[in-house]
Enzyme design. Structure first.
Site, PDB file in Angstrom:
ATOM      1  N   TYR A  14     -15.035   3.330  -1.714  1.00 41.22           N
ATOM      2  CA  TYR A  14     -13.844   4.041  -1.217  1.00 41.22           C
ATOM      3  C   TYR A  14     -12.927   3.158  -0.363  1.00 41.22           C
ATOM      4  O   TYR A  14     -12.270   3.661   0.542  1.00 41.22           O
ATOM      5  CB  TYR A  14     -14.247   5.294  -0.410  1.00 41.22           C
ATOM      6  CG  TYR A  14     -15.475   6.007  -0.920  1.00 41.22           C
ATOM      7  CD1 TYR A  14     -15.499   6.559  -2.198  1.00 41.22           C
ATOM      8  CD2 TYR A  14     -16.609   6.122  -0.128  1.00 41.22           C
ATOM      9  CE1 TYR A  14     -16.628   7.205  -2.682  1.00 41.22           C
ATOM     10  CE2 TYR A  14     -17.742   6.775  -0.595  1.00 41.22           C
ATOM     11  CZ  TYR A  14     -17.754   7.310  -1.874  1.00 41.22           C
ATOM     12  OH  TYR A  14     -18.882   7.948  -2.335  1.00 41.22           O
ATOM     13  N   HIS A  15     -12.833   1.858  -0.694  1.00 42.76           N
ATOM     14  CA  HIS A  15     -12.063   0.947   0.155  1.00 42.76           C
ATOM     15  C   HIS A  15     -10.999   0.167  -0.605  1.00 42.76           C
ATOM     16  O   HIS A  15     -10.901  -1.056  -0.467  1.00 42.76           O
ATOM     17  CB  HIS A  15     -13.015  -0.054   0.835  1.00 42.76           C
ATOM     18  CG  HIS A  15     -14.040   0.571   1.716  1.00 42.76           C
ATOM     19  ND1 HIS A  15     -15.235  -0.040   2.027  1.00 42.76           N
ATOM     20  CD2 HIS A  15     -14.051   1.769   2.365  1.00 42.76           C
ATOM     21  CE1 HIS A  15     -15.941   0.739   2.813  1.00 42.76           C
ATOM     22  NE2 HIS A  15     -15.239   1.851   3.038  1.00 42.76           N
ATOM     23  N   PRO A  16     -10.144   0.782  -1.413  1.00 37.18           N
ATOM     24  CA  PRO A  16      -9.103   0.019  -2.105  1.00 37.18           C
ATOM     25  C   PRO A  16      -8.080  -0.543  -1.122  1.00 37.18           C
ATOM     26  O   PRO A  16      -7.653   0.146  -0.198  1.00 37.18           O
ATOM     27  CB  PRO A  16      -8.470   1.045  -3.046  1.00 37.18           C
ATOM     28  CG  PRO A  16      -8.724   2.364  -2.391  1.00 37.18           C
ATOM     29  CD  PRO A  16     -10.061   2.226  -1.720  1.00 37.18           C
TER      30      PRO A  16
END
Length: 531
Positions: A465-467
């Protein structure tokens, strides 16, 4: 504010997106005396599970989630990846696992002039109210509560000791002092067993401020222009198309929607804009490029003691309602360790793996469950070499963009994750965790060869969940914003979210995104002569 009326209701700044960066940016602007309009496409943070940290995955694929999907990834068994992103006041900080961790000194120093550890540390300290021992690197007067949870599971304590025994890592009290090394319990942005999102910490206390207007359900369509100056935004709100004028605009819609909005407004790669019949206001090839993300792989073993997810739901809910304790007060990923896993790396290199330990069966974002007690030692790729790109599906502002993260296209990433799986097994086989462990269930005891583990990585890896990186800061032609986060070749427009990271940090990104939002507001105020 009225439809197509640029003469009434003009604010000093519009902030687009009430997520981690946007809430902090709006508060910073407000504290400086500016009139602020904050626009959020999602709704209020009224979902009953938002405040319960341990229920975060129950918010996935609900009304508070953008529920995005990538294109199929050839190096990951041809799978399309689900990407949850918060569509609610607080953004992804309202639906994440509430891990409070910064990047390292080396991370920020690599970003260059104006973004070194020395440059960003004052802002990181200003964000937080740290409940822990006095430290020169920690803040105590900020809006965001941060520190140790009220309690951690016995398995999480065992993981920390086992990582020290199995991998020879030091046991550390904190990962927030500029060095990502060792094993320890993770800090969380909780208080009294409840999640504090960016909205709850920074904006809820000032919602009645006369200079602040917050609109939910407000979908921004494009930027408005006066020559080469961003002069406001066009949005859909309550069934109407409205023009909102402003002295300046800060985009904080995240690494997906910020580049999308830039392209819809004529800022982006020339070929991409022309392909969709969009006017080319500023040709910036870097918009949408440089996409990076952290990948996680589950390594799951049976537990000999009751795991977090096996506490009966009725008991878990009763404990939480009674005194904010029990499984729902946990953030599931309770402990962590940083290692050098890929062969050839040394202590002088950045860590390539960050383990996220959960005293539960956590696979496929928590959607898959199995009977019995389990724990998960999840190696996460944090030294990312693969790069992807985000493009437009169409010129329709309501259509999700095309997300291609390019997962595992650089084989170094595969090597790191395979080595991380092997290290996860070493940890699980080391005391005291080994004494609480049953059989390995994923990938399974029979999967030992490099080929088998590569297949496991390809079939089971998932986003953490870290774009980041789709509107990167810098000095070269690939840069989208300058070192003061102003979009190149236009005036009155800044970006204040994770999309500006030129290289992904080697840890969870939420606290850093808040710092970026704060700095974007500071730079915008300075440009307006209001600092």
């Amino acid at each position: 504010m009225t439809s197509r009326d640029a003469g009434q209701g003009r604010v000093d700044f519009i902030v687009v997106g009430a997520g981690s960066g946007g809430c902090v940016a709006a508060r910073r602007l407000l504290d400086a005396g500016a009139r602020v309009l904050l626009l959020e496409a999602g709704g209020p943070d009224s979902h009953p599970l938002i405040r319960a940290p341990g229920a975060f995955n129950k918010l996935f694929r609900t009304a508070v989630d953008w529920n995005l999907t990538t294109v199929p990834q050839p190096r990951a068994a041809g799978r399309s990846f689900y990407w949850p992103r918060g569509k609610v006041l607080g953004g992804s900080s309202a639906i994440n696992a509430t891990i409070w961790i910064r990047g390292s000194k080396r991370d920020f120093d690599s970003w260059g002039e104006g973004w070194t550890w020395e440059d960003v540390l004052p802002e990181l300290r200003a964000l937080e109210s740290y409940r822990g021992p006095a430290s020169e690197t920690r803040g105590t007067d900020g809006p965001m509560p941060a520190g140790a949870r009220g309690a951690s599971h016995e398995l999480s304590h065992a993981f920390v000791k086992a990582a020290a025994v199995g991998l020879g890592l030091p046991v550390v009290e904190s990962f927030n002092d500029g060095v990502l090394d060792g094993a320890g319990l993770l800090e969380s942005n909780h208080q009294g067993g409840e999640r504090f999102s960016a909205f709850r910490a920074f904006l809820r206390p000032v919602l009645d401020h006369p200079n602040l207007t917050v609109l939910t359900g407000a979908h921004v369509l494009e930027l408005l222009w006066e020559g080469q100056r961003a002069a406001g935004v066009r949005l859909r709100w309550r069934g109407r198309t409205l023009d909102a004028p402003a002295g300046g605009v800060i985009l904080t819609a995240g690494a997906v929607q910020t580049p999308q909005l830039l392209m819809l407004s004529g800022i982006g790669p020339r070929a991409e804009l022309e392909r969709h019949g969009l006017p080319v206001r500023v040709a910036l090839e870097g918009v949408g490029g440089g996409l990076q993300d952290h990948l996680a792989v589950p390594v799951i073993s049976r537990s000999r003691i009751t795991s977090l997810d096996r506490v009966p739901q009725g008991e878990a809910l009763a404990r939480y309602l009674w005194n904010r304790s029990g499984p729902l007060s946990s953030n599931v990923a309770e402990a962590s360790a940083f290692t050098h896993a890929r062969p050839g790396l040394s202590a002088q290199d950045d860590p390539d793996i960050q383990f996220h330990f959960g005293p539960a069966y956590f696979r496929d974002h928590g959607f898959r469950t199995e009977p019995g007690n389990h724990f998960t030692v999840g190696p996460v790729l944090v030294d990312v070499h693969s790069r992807g790109r985000l493009t437009l599906a169409s010129r329709d502002p309501h259509a999700a963009p095309v997300i291609d993260p390019g997962y595992l296209t650089d084989d170094r990433d595969v090597q790191s994750l395979v080595a991380g799986v092997r290290q996860a097994r070493e940890i699980a086989s080391s005391p005291p965790l080994s004494e609480l462990r049953g059989a390995e269930v994923l990938p399974g005891e029979g999967h030992r060869s490099d080929a088998a583990l590569r297949q496991h990585v390809a079939r089971e890896c998932a986003t953490l969940y870290h774009p980041v990186g789709t509107a990167a800061l810098g000095d070269g032609e690939a840069a989208v914003v300058n070192r003061e986060l102003a979009v190149r070749d236009v005036r009155g427009l800044w970006v204040g979210d994770a999309s500006v990271m030129p290289r992904i940090i080697h840890a969870n990104t939420n606290a850093t995104s808040m710092m970026i939002g704060a700095r974007a507001a500071t730079f915008a105020l300075r440009a307006a002569g209001r600092d």
